[in-house]
Design an enzyme around this catalytic site. Structure first.
Site, PDB file in Angstrom:
ATOM      1  N   SER A 135       0.846  -1.207   0.000  1.00  0.00           N
ATOM      2  CA  SER A 135       0.000   0.000   0.000  1.00  0.00           C
ATOM      3  C   SER A 135       0.874   1.248   0.000  1.00  0.00           C
ATOM      4  O   SER A 135       2.019   1.214   0.466  1.00  0.00           O
ATOM      5  CB  SER A 135      -0.862  -0.004   1.265  1.00  0.00           C
ATOM      6  OG  SER A 135      -1.524   1.226   1.419  1.00  0.00           O
ATOM      7  N   TYR A 161      -2.356  -0.876  10.589  1.00  0.00           N
ATOM      8  CA  TYR A 161      -2.443  -1.209   9.164  1.00  0.00           C
ATOM      9  C   TYR A 161      -1.200  -0.717   8.429  1.00  0.00           C
ATOM     10  O   TYR A 161      -0.566  -1.466   7.679  1.00  0.00           O
ATOM     11  CB  TYR A 161      -3.712  -0.614   8.546  1.00  0.00           C
ATOM     12  CG  TYR A 161      -3.777  -0.839   7.046  1.00  0.00           C
ATOM     13  CD1 TYR A 161      -4.067  -2.105   6.537  1.00  0.00           C
ATOM     14  CD2 TYR A 161      -3.520   0.187   6.136  1.00  0.00           C
ATOM     15  CE1 TYR A 161      -4.103  -2.336   5.167  1.00  0.00           C
ATOM     16  CE2 TYR A 161      -3.562  -0.036   4.766  1.00  0.00           C
ATOM     17  CZ  TYR A 161      -3.852  -1.304   4.284  1.00  0.00           C
ATOM     18  OH  TYR A 161      -3.879  -1.534   2.926  1.00  0.00           O
TER      19      TYR A 161
END
Ligand code: NAP
Length: 262
Positions: free
Chosen positions: A138, A151
């Site tokens: 990501s 995360y």
């Protein structure tokens, strides 16, 4: 993209979003697919519309499923040419506002299963003297993100691990690519309690993310940040002082939290 024709490709998290899109695009390119996720019915429905697709459903956040998946692939006498480690989820909110169970599930899925599957399938690839791994990381992997901290940290692990694997195995005819999408329109946002409204920039579609990623793998790139705006964001946040980038990231996520938008 002839590279994918006739190749056996295992996609984790194939039941929705980016994984589902990988499945449909690779099916069109003539790949033999193995789809996995928890939603078995959805995977069976997808496979019924495809040319040559196997379904092995299960929960990758549990300790045993990575090995069970590997064993079931072997039982079907399939040899995985490309592993796409895509399954993952996030949570936005204050660190203490979620449970350890939720964080453990996230770490088990985003990190442990990705490492375990890489360890299992890479051994075979090295033996076969060919193969590849695509890890979906990501844009959040490049800097700490307050209120999205666990995360972002799991994805920092994924990017770091992926780049190391690339360098370790590129001389053995194994190609490893790290994919770093920014905000993409999928079910991810719902599970992460995020709304699309307060995030600046733009939302990419899974279709665009996957097209760009398959081209990047085909060209032998080792990392792709999807979309021009996301590439600019990565560049900008890496040249400004870290205190500023932390403040910026924090205010974007906190604004959403304060407005109850995620
Ligand atoms: N969307 C974004 O903005 C964005 C941005 C950057 C990176 N990413 C990354 O892209 C990847 C795909 O996410 P997405 O956006 O496509 O989200 P998504 O639509 O929510 O898809 C997530 C996939 O992971 C599977 N999954 C979730 N928990 C699982 C578990 N315990 N065991 C096995 N499979 C599980 C889900 O299937 P089941 O529920 O059926 O198990 C689903 O197929 C993730 O790694 C995510 O971190 C997303």
């Amino acid at each position: 993209m002839e590279r994918y024709k006739g190749k056996t490709i295992l996609i984790t998290g194939a039941s929705s979003g980016i994984g589902e899109e990988f499945a449909y695009q690779l099916d069109k390119l003539g790949a033999i697919l193995i789809l996995t996720a928890r939603s078995e019915e959805k995977l069976i429905e997808m496979a019924s519309k495809m040319n040559n697709t196997h379904v092995i459903a299960g929960d990758l956040s549990t300790k045993d499923f990575s090995e069970q998946l590997y064993n079931q692939v072997k039982k079907k006498r399939l040899n995985v040419d490309i592993l796409i480690n895509n399954a993952g989820f996030g949570y936005s909110g204050k660190f203490l506002d979620s449970s350890m169970e939720n964080y453990e599930e996230m770490i088990n899925l985003n990190i442990c299963s990705l490492v375990h599957l890489s360890h299992l399938f890479l051994k075979d690839m090295v033996q076969n003297k060919k193969g590849g791994i695509i890890n979906i990381s990501s844009l959040a992997s490049f800097q700490p993100i307050p209120y999205f901290g666990i995360y972002a940290a799991t994805k920092a692990f994924v990017t770091s691990f992926t780049l190391s694997l690339y360098e370790e195995y590129r001389h053995k005819n194994i190609h490893v690519l790290g994919v770093c999408p920014g905000y993409t329109k999928t079910n991810f946002n719902k599970r992460a309690h995020m709304s699309s409204q307060t995030v600046p920039g733009y939302l990419m579609t899974s279709k665009a993310v996957v097209q760009e990623s398959l081209k990047a793998y085909d060209k032998g790139k080792f990392i792709i940040i999807n979309g021009k705006i996301n590439r600019f964001v990565k560049l900008f946040t890496s040249i400004i002082p870290q205190k500023w980038s932390l403040k910026m990231a924090s205010s974007i996520i906190k604004k959403g939290l304060d407005n109850n938008q995620w």
